[in-house]
Design a protein around this motif. Sequence first.
Motif, mmCIF file in Angstrom:
data_model
loop_
_atom_site.group_PDB
_atom_site.id
_atom_site.type_symbol
_atom_site.label_atom_id
_atom_site.label_comp_id
_atom_site.label_asym_id
_atom_site.label_seq_id
_atom_site.Cartn_x
_atom_site.Cartn_y
_atom_site.Cartn_z
ATOM 1 N N LYS A 1 44.311 20.059 27.568
ATOM 2 C CA LYS A 1 43.377 19.441 25.885
ATOM 3 C C LYS A 1 43.503 18.171 26.514
ATOM 4 O O LYS A 1 44.392 17.327 26.577
ATOM 5 N N GLU A 2 42.884 17.139 25.177
ATOM 6 C CA GLU A 2 42.980 15.639 25.553
ATOM 7 C C GLU A 2 43.345 15.462 25.197
ATOM 8 O O GLU A 2 44.139 14.630 25.302
ATOM 9 N N SER A 3 44.739 15.769 24.100
ATOM 10 C CA SER A 3 45.817 15.263 23.056
ATOM 11 C C SER A 3 47.302 15.045 24.579
ATOM 12 O O SER A 3 47.714 14.895 24.340
ATOM 13 N N ASP A 4 46.854 16.085 25.718
ATOM 14 C CA ASP A 4 47.813 16.393 26.400
ATOM 15 C C ASP A 4 47.819 14.556 27.426
ATOM 16 O O ASP A 4 49.252 14.615 28.371
ATOM 17 N N PHE A 5 47.217 13.646 27.288
ATOM 18 C CA PHE A 5 46.773 13.021 28.373
ATOM 19 C C PHE A 5 46.717 11.749 27.193
ATOM 20 O O PHE A 5 46.333 11.426 25.441
ATOM 21 N N GLU A 6 46.938 10.458 28.052
ATOM 22 C CA GLU A 6 47.189 8.945 27.099
ATOM 23 C C GLU A 6 46.776 8.465 28.446
ATOM 24 O O GLU A 6 46.903 8.025 29.986
ATOM 25 N N ILE A 7 45.992 6.857 27.607
ATOM 26 C CA ILE A 7 45.577 6.038 28.664
ATOM 27 C C ILE A 7 46.458 4.825 28.600
ATOM 28 O O ILE A 7 47.341 4.519 27.146
ATOM 29 N N LYS A 8 47.202 4.296 29.296
ATOM 30 C CA LYS A 8 48.095 3.662 29.108
ATOM 31 C C LYS A 8 47.847 2.143 30.644
ATOM 32 O O LYS A 8 46.558 2.692 31.106
ATOM 33 N N ALA A 9 48.658 0.985 29.568
ATOM 34 C CA ALA A 9 48.028 -0.321 30.219
ATOM 35 C C ALA A 9 49.552 -1.034 30.568
ATOM 36 O O ALA A 9 50.329 -1.319 29.992
ATOM 37 N N ALA A 10 49.297 -0.980 31.899
ATOM 38 C CA ALA A 10 50.390 -2.041 32.648
ATOM 39 C C ALA A 10 50.104 -3.938 33.228
ATOM 40 O O ALA A 10 48.935 -3.288 33.989
ATOM 41 N N ALA A 11 50.978 -5.045 32.924
ATOM 42 C CA ALA A 11 50.663 -5.869 33.570
ATOM 43 C C ALA A 11 50.679 -5.820 35.064
ATOM 44 O O ALA A 11 51.812 -4.734 35.400
ATOM 45 N N LEU A 12 50.270 -6.390 35.772
ATOM 46 C CA LEU A 12 50.041 -6.500 37.426
ATOM 47 C C LEU A 12 50.354 -7.895 37.673
ATOM 48 O O LEU A 12 48.597 -7.431 38.402
ATOM 49 N N PRO A 13 50.794 -7.788 38.180
ATOM 50 C CA PRO A 13 50.947 -9.349 38.960
ATOM 51 C C PRO A 13 49.932 -8.755 40.730
ATOM 52 O O PRO A 13 50.507 -8.062 41.482
ATOM 53 N N LEU A 14 48.415 -9.629 40.442
ATOM 54 C CA LEU A 14 47.996 -9.329 42.625
ATOM 55 C C LEU A 14 49.045 -9.881 43.508
ATOM 56 O O LEU A 14 48.000 -10.569 43.860
ATOM 57 N N THR A 15 49.660 -10.244 43.760
ATOM 58 C CA THR A 15 50.793 -11.582 44.342
ATOM 59 C C THR A 15 51.764 -10.505 44.714
ATOM 60 O O THR A 15 52.218 -9.953 44.144
ATOM 61 N N LEU A 16 52.059 -10.593 46.305
ATOM 62 C CA LEU A 16 52.845 -10.267 46.507
ATOM 63 C C LEU A 16 54.434 -10.875 46.846
ATOM 64 O O LEU A 16 54.257 -12.009 47.731
ATOM 65 N N GLN A 17 55.677 -10.327 46.813
ATOM 66 C CA GLN A 17 56.650 -10.841 46.737
ATOM 67 C C GLN A 17 56.770 -11.528 48.447
ATOM 68 O O GLN A 17 56.380 -10.976 49.404
ATOM 69 N N PRO A 18 57.063 -12.559 48.907
ATOM 70 C CA PRO A 18 57.389 -13.313 50.602
ATOM 71 C C PRO A 18 58.669 -11.631 51.429
ATOM 72 O O PRO A 18 59.093 -11.457 50.873
ATOM 73 N N GLY A 19 57.141 -11.572 52.436
ATOM 74 C CA GLY A 19 58.142 -9.873 53.393
ATOM 75 C C GLY A 19 57.842 -9.320 52.950
ATOM 76 O O GLY A 19 57.950 -7.978 53.822
ATOM 77 N N SER A 20 57.025 -8.479 51.432
ATOM 78 C CA SER A 20 56.489 -7.159 51.450
ATOM 79 C C SER A 20 55.881 -7.514 52.048
ATOM 80 O O SER A 20 54.638 -7.625 52.201
ATOM 81 N N THR A 21 55.712 -5.737 52.185
ATOM 82 C CA THR A 21 54.839 -4.775 53.513
ATOM 83 C C THR A 21 53.880 -3.586 52.438
ATOM 84 O O THR A 21 53.260 -2.930 52.639
ATOM 85 N N ASP A 22 53.792 -4.202 51.145
ATOM 86 C CA ASP A 22 53.351 -3.305 50.085
ATOM 87 C C ASP A 22 51.246 -3.659 50.074
ATOM 88 O O ASP A 22 51.439 -4.882 50.791
#
Length: 346
Positions: free
Chosen positions: A19-40
Amino acid sequence: MEVSNRFITIKNHVDGAPKESDFEIKAAALPLTLQPGSTDIIVKTLYVSIDPYQLNRMKTASSSHGTSSYSVAVNPGEAIDAYGVAKVVVSGNPHFEKDDLVVGIFSWGEYCVVKPGGMIRKFDPMGFPLSYQVGVLGFSGLTAYAGFFEVCKPKKGDKVFVSTASGSVGHLVGQYAKLFGCYVVGSAGSKEKVAVLKEKLGFDNAFNYKEETDLKATLKRYFPDGIDIYFDNVGAEMQEAAVANMNVFGRVAVCGIISEYINGGRRAAPEMLDIVYKRIKMQGFLAADHFDVHGDFVSTTCDHLRTGKIHPLDDISTGVESIPSAFIGLFRGHNIGKKMVQIAEE
């Protein structure tokens, strides 16, 4: 650059009908950059798949949790991973570049970070809508193709019954079966869906199971000479009725048991004497078991799409906020065809 990434999670484990009450929308900050050497790889989600099996992942306990990497438990507060289509935003992986279109396991959210070893691959749209990569050319299509051809091992002229035949997998199974030369009957939950099966998808016949009081008698009426193949998407009483009407050496592909997902006390109980003396083969399966036929599946299905012999049904909602209602609707029979949510434009 940083974005606010909205995603869907569950507030608590879901052990009954969602049911609708089982769910929620969350928000989190996400940098659109990667650390040097990351393969993400960071992707922007375009479409996500909405599938009934996800409910089993949300339960407090399910036997499915320990059997496949695709069915591991989802805990409250976590992002929910799902199959989808996305566009690469940032890549530390030399095999992927910015703006590549990709399919894989992402999340019910706007952005996703794909770690090394994550399921992701580039694809060529081949002139088809991107939504096809989630439906007819995605896991739903592979499930239908492999389940029918690899598990059921059809022969021309076989009499085939498909339950939940207007759903994401069933509507494709019926079309593959017809193209192969089988007699096909499907069950669905409304007059509208029955009409789609017969008038648009070319099923030989179809019926609304909600109007039937005796499923065994109903199937005897539609299959006076018996059923050779049953493609099971629902379980419970429908499975019992199908087995009762099967021919010797009949085959049952158990793809899903949606009627049992929301009712733990509801179980199929086919007559085991029929299984033994009719030598009926019943096999559960997952699409992931059959990646070896993926090339044949894509080639064959694309040919059928180009010639207009297969008609995929995409049922698309829009916006991350619509994911809970789209998912809940699966268990209320709201969808016709493959349910998915478009998160963003390409």
